[in-house]
Design a protein around this motif. Structure first.
Motif, mmCIF file in Angstrom:
data_model
loop_
_atom_site.group_PDB
_atom_site.id
_atom_site.type_symbol
_atom_site.label_atom_id
_atom_site.label_comp_id
_atom_site.label_asym_id
_atom_site.label_seq_id
_atom_site.Cartn_x
_atom_site.Cartn_y
_atom_site.Cartn_z
ATOM 1 N N LYS A 831 17.207 28.870 85.299
ATOM 2 C CA LYS A 831 18.113 29.664 86.145
ATOM 3 C C LYS A 831 17.487 30.072 87.467
ATOM 4 N N ASP A 875 21.827 19.744 82.262
ATOM 5 C CA ASP A 875 23.162 20.330 82.067
ATOM 6 C C ASP A 875 24.152 19.301 81.522
ATOM 7 N N THR A 879 25.740 19.243 77.701
ATOM 8 C CA THR A 879 27.193 19.267 77.548
ATOM 9 C C THR A 879 27.653 18.131 76.633
ATOM 10 N N LYS A 928 32.973 21.236 84.361
ATOM 11 C CA LYS A 928 32.687 22.673 84.222
ATOM 12 C C LYS A 928 31.177 22.926 84.314
ATOM 13 N N ALA A 929 30.392 22.081 83.640
ATOM 14 C CA ALA A 929 28.927 22.226 83.676
ATOM 15 C C ALA A 929 28.395 22.023 85.091
ATOM 16 N N THR A 931 30.094 22.491 87.951
ATOM 17 C CA THR A 931 30.540 23.613 88.796
ATOM 18 C C THR A 931 29.698 24.862 88.549
ATOM 19 N N GLU A 932 29.488 25.191 87.261
ATOM 20 C CA GLU A 932 28.692 26.379 86.931
ATOM 21 C C GLU A 932 27.259 26.232 87.439
ATOM 22 N N GLY A 933 26.705 25.044 87.285
ATOM 23 C CA GLY A 933 25.338 24.804 87.765
ATOM 24 C C GLY A 933 25.244 24.895 89.281
ATOM 25 N N GLU A 935 27.190 26.645 91.282
ATOM 26 C CA GLU A 935 27.319 28.069 91.673
ATOM 27 C C GLU A 935 25.997 28.800 91.460
ATOM 28 N N ARG A 936 25.326 28.471 90.368
ATOM 29 C CA ARG A 936 24.028 29.100 90.077
ATOM 30 C C ARG A 936 22.991 28.687 91.121
ATOM 31 N N SER A 939 23.477 30.444 94.491
ATOM 32 C CA SER A 939 23.414 31.919 94.511
ATOM 33 C C SER A 939 22.055 32.397 95.001
#
Length: 939
Positions: A831, A875, A879, A928-929, A931-933, A935-936, A939
């Motif tokens: 992360k 990721d 998944t 989804k995996a 997109t989430e990755g 965004e992380r 950030s």
């Protein structure tokens, strides 16, 4: 810039007020930038109440800081409204800085350190030098000052300078300063060309006018006069060193100030002109015959544009940033009002303009500097002139200072084919073309019309430039820079200076094509036999060179359009190839090569070439060994032409293997590709390597693996796994794991082998462990044995795209062990590590996910094309594992910020994914995996 350098002088210190005079049009009203009357009134009011020098200085800083802040805001706001008005902008920053300097001088010399009866030695003049002296100031430019005194510096002068500098430093100005006498200036300038250049641009600001005037007079008479040739040579040497450091070609993240075709090149030109001719404005070079009026307009346009870009860059970053990095390119393009246009991003339109202006700068400096050679550069030594063998040139040409020139322009232009013959004669003789001849050509491009393009002799000359003289790069690059290439091949014009906004391509599209042709010529000359043995042998064996060169010239000609550039490029090639004189058969081959120029690269890098179906499908597409050889050479040149670090042993190994397998299939038949044949050969090779093993052990080892294992790995990896599985059996511990990391020199990667008891999700856990140690996976294979083991092999590289150093492997192995044992949880640890660098965030890579059930006999191929980032493979693998998808192989192809991860998979029952609903469900989970990755990471 090209402003008059005799400015209205700033006030002498004994004047009651500041009488600042703008040096031309400002970007907004002068009193909004610096209102000298208002500033002096505020200071006068403040000083009536304050007598302490420290307090007075602090109050001066407070007043000037407010004025400075308001002035900078007024300039920036006006520039937002007029984003291309660079001249008024640089004048405005100069005007503001003049106001601050002159005020600081007035306060320091009159209010803080007043001198009732100054002696002859207690005089001081403040001069602007360097870029500030020239009156060229970007938002974050340095302020270079020269404090001039008649003799050794006195205590009073030292106090004035010190107080003045404290004020300027408190205003956060980046001040470069020196305190010198006229004698010091002459002595230091004689030894150091940097100092001499700075003083060439000295400009009076404040203080004693006679002292400043005397310096200017002495510089001309005692320092500059008679040293013109030395100065030119020093500036040319500086330019060459700068270009070597920044890059000889136009790179995709250019340095606006120091890079090739940047502002420093224009400034060097101005310095030389001023040093030799005493000009105050580049416009004065026109009547001197050094520039034509058209060339001067080009100079002004390029200078204006580059200064606008530099100013926006400073304003975006808030500091003196000169490198136009990818993230800043997007911001600057937006500030300058560029918009998306027909399949191209605004930033690409902006950068195409940038590179075209940079090319113009290169042309102008070359023209100007060559013009100076006749009178100022060193002549050849007498013996060299006598004994050097003169090149024999054809009629109609002459040699001027070792360069090829046109003897009679009128006669030359009477035959339009001479516009091409000039370049042919340049290659034939090995001489560079004289700028006068270049000027003549670029001024008469209108002669290259449809009739000339259809002329048989013109076609012959053009093709001979590529095929006959062994150095096509020189002719093509010069023709491109002068506009001849686009005139003769109008389809080429849209890609001139076109940038592809990504991290994969190091060059503009036109330069990429020329680099590809450079590589082909080098291979032909036998210069890359050790590096590229396969394509060297193909060319030595004989191929259709004409087809190959024309296909390379046209392969990316449709870049930058909304349509697929391979399909559209093939359509263009269908028209252009016959126009260049190719027969029907050769034209069809060129069209095919352009249409499928990415096929071999995609097959080698995005598919498992150990799968018989991959080779079979590719063989069906190429059909003949002749086409296979042509496509192989084109593919190698294309990849190597992308950038200096794109080609590596990994790609070479993949392409060699694909070529060998396909050639065998085409020559001996497709049945040679079946699994049984490959398995038999692989088992035989393993037995030979393990000759010291017992027959029963060998039989057990060859029997425990399924068919894909034997075709997917080479014998050294089979040996590695045999020994690892034997160690596991000897240990008797079901939880034991074997990990072995070895450099794989042939592939420019480190081979990481894993053997352990099989359990769900192991591929994903290994991918996570590798991501944690900073390893980039370039290929992976996963096989299960019939007796419950898993044998996974990953080929990994470090952040630089190289194998890990041997000294790092023990620690890497230790870290991977910890992660696989669960001591470190990859998902949590990643992360904080999978962040995307700031300069890389500007790239938009849309995600495409495809399912292919025809590309492999056993597996469904899932291809995920998306934005690359650390931890992405983990990721995706996690998944798929969570959805009970068995991953057999993963092939990873990286193109800068873009990555294509290809997975060969089966469901939990060992079947392909034929169901559309299952495919959609899997795609949703993968998206989804991603997109989430993403965004992380952002950030």
């Amino acid at each position: 810039m090209t402003l008059p350098h005799k400015a209205s002088p700033a006030p002498v210190s004994d004047l009651p007020a500041l009488t600042l005079a703008p040096r031309g049009e400002l970007i907004c009203p002068a009193d909004e930038i610096f209102d000298s009357n208002a500033v002096l009134a505020q200071l006068s009011d403040a000083f009536e109440k304050i007598s302490d020098n420290v307090a007075r200085r602090q109050e001066t800083v407070r007043i000037l800081r407010d004025v400075q802040k308001a002035g900078r805001k007024a300039i920036a706001d006006a520039f937002t409204e007029r984003p291309f008005d660079a001249r008024p902008l640089t004048r405005s920053y100069t005007y503001l800085t003049d106001g601050l300097i002159c005020t600081a001088m007035k306060v320091s010399s009159e209010d803080l350190h007043p001198l009732a009866t100054p002696t002859q030695g207690e005089k001081i003049a403040v001069l602007a030098v360097g870029g500030y002296g020239r009156g060229e100031m970007a938002p974050s430019s340095d302020v270079d000052l020269l404090f001039l005194t008649p003799y050794k510096i006195t205590a009073w002068a030292e106090s004035v300078i010190e107080s003045m500098l404290y004020i300027l430093w408190d205003l956060r100005l980046k001040v470069g300063h020196s305190s010198r006498t006229i004698k010091d200036c002459l002595r230091l300038g004689a030894d150091d060309f940097t100092i001499r250049t700075a003083m060439l641009e000295q400009r009076y600001l404040a203080g004693d006018t006679k002292l400043a005037a005397n310096l200017e007079k002495r510089l001309k008479s005692d320092l500059f006069k008679g040293t013109e040739r030395q100065f030119i040579e020093a500036k040319l040497k500086e330019r060459d060193e700068r270009h070597i450091k920044q890059g000889q070609r136009y790179v995709v993240e250019p340095n606006v100030k120091e890079g090739k075709g940047g502002l420093r090149d224009l400034q060097s030109l101005y310095w030389i002109a001023k040093y030799i001719y005493g000009v105050q404005d580049v416009a004065e070079l026109v009547p001197l015959g050094l520039f034509t009026p058209e060339e001067f307009r080009t100079f002004v346009q390029a200078e204006d544009f580059l200064w606008a870009v530099r100013a926006h860059l400073h304003l975006v970053t808030g500091r003196a940033t000169e490198q136009l990095t990818f993230d800043q390119q997007v911001e600057v393009a937006k500030r300058m009002g560029y918009e998306d246009r027909a399949g191209r991003r605004a930033v690409e339109v902006f950068m195409q303009r940038y590179f075209r202006e940079a090319t113009y700068v290169g042309d102008l400096t070359r023209i100007f500097l060559t013009k100076l050679e006749a009178s100022h550069l060193k002549g050849e030594a007498l013996l060299e002139r006598i004994f050097r063998r003169r090149r024999r040139i054809k009629a109609g040409y002459k040699v001027v200072h070792g360069r090829l020139d046109v003897a009679d322009p009128e006669t030359f232009l009477s035959d339009k084919l001479n516009l091409l013959r000039l370049f042919e004669e340049g290659l034939r003789t090995g001489m560079l073309i004289h700028p006068d001849a270049m000027r003549l050509v670029s001024a008469n491009l209108n002669l290259i019309d449809e009739e000339m393009r259809e002329n048989k002799e013109a076609r012959r000359i053009f093709l001979d430039l590529m095929l006959k003289h062994g150095n096509p790069e020189r002719a093509l690059r010069r023709m491109n820079e002068l506009g001849v290439l686009s005139a003769f091949l109008p389809e080429f014009e849209p890609i001139v200076a076109m940038m592809q906004f990504n991290m994969y391509h190091s060059y503009t599209v036109d330069e990429h094509i020329i680099q590809c042709i450079v590589n082909l010529a080098q291979i032909e000359r036998g210069e890359l036999v050790e590096t590229l043995p396969l394509v060297s042998s193909i060319l030595k064996g004989g191929v259709n060179r004409k087809v190959l060169y024309v296909a390379l010239l046209l392969h990316d000609i449709a870049k930058g359009r909304a349509e697929d550039h391979s399909i559209l490029g093939a359509q263009i090639a269908r028209k252009v190839a016959p126009r260049l004189g190719l027969n029907k058969s050769d034209s069809e081959t060129v069209e095919w090569l352009v249409r499928y120029h990415l096929l071999m690269s995609d097959m080698a890098q995005k598919r498992d070439i150990s799968d018989p179906r991959t080779v079979r499908d590719f063989a069906k597409a190429v059909q003949t060994v002749k086409r296979l050889d042509l496509l192989t050479v084109l593919t190698v040149c294309d990849i190597r032409g992308v950038g200096p670090n794109t080609w590596n042993n990994w790609k070479a190994t993949l392409l060699r293997a694909l070529h060998a397998e396909t050639k065998r299939a085409l020559e001996t038949g497709m049945e040679d590709l079946n699994r049984a044949n490959r398995g038999t050969v692989a088992k035989k090779a393993l037995r030979a390597e393990l000759a010291n093993w017992s027959k029963s052990d060998l039989k057990a080892e060859t029997a425990r693996h399924y068919a894909p294992y034997w075709q997917g790995l080479n014998v050294s990896t089979h040996v590695e796994f045999a020994e690892m599985l034997r160690s596991l059996e000897i240990s008797g511990d079901p939880g034991e794991m074997e990990i072995r990391l070895h450099p794989d020199e042939d592939r420019d990667a480190t081979r990481a082998c894993f053997a352990m008891g099989d359990h769900p999700g192991i591929f994903a856990r290994i991918a996570g462990a590798l991501a944690l140690v900073g390893a980039n996976v370039v290929d992976a294979r996963s096989y299960t044995t019939k007796d419950g083991y898993v044998t996974d092999v990953f080929w990994i590289q470090d952040a630089e795209g190289r194998p890990f150093e041997s000294s790092r492997l023990p620690r890497l192995t230790q870290m991977i062990h910890k992660t696989l044992r669960g001591e470190v949880v990859a998902q949590d640890a990643l992360k904080s590590r999978d962040k995307i660098k700031k300069r890389e965030r500007a790239f938009n890579v849309p995600t495409h996910i495809t399912f292919d059930n025809d590309g492999s006999e056993i597996y469904t191929i899932i291809e995920v094309d998306t934005r690359d980032r650390p931890g992405l493979l983990y990721d995706l693998a996690r998944t798929l594992a969570a959805a009970n998808v068995y991953i057999a192989n993963a092939v990873i192809a990286t193109y800068g910020e873009q990555v294509v991860d290809t997975f060969y998979v089966k469901d939990m029952f060992g079947l392909k994914y034929y169901s559309k609903s299952k495919q959609r469900a899997l795609e949703d989970k993968l998206r989804k995996a991603i997109t989430e990755g993403a965004e992380r990471a952002a950030s």
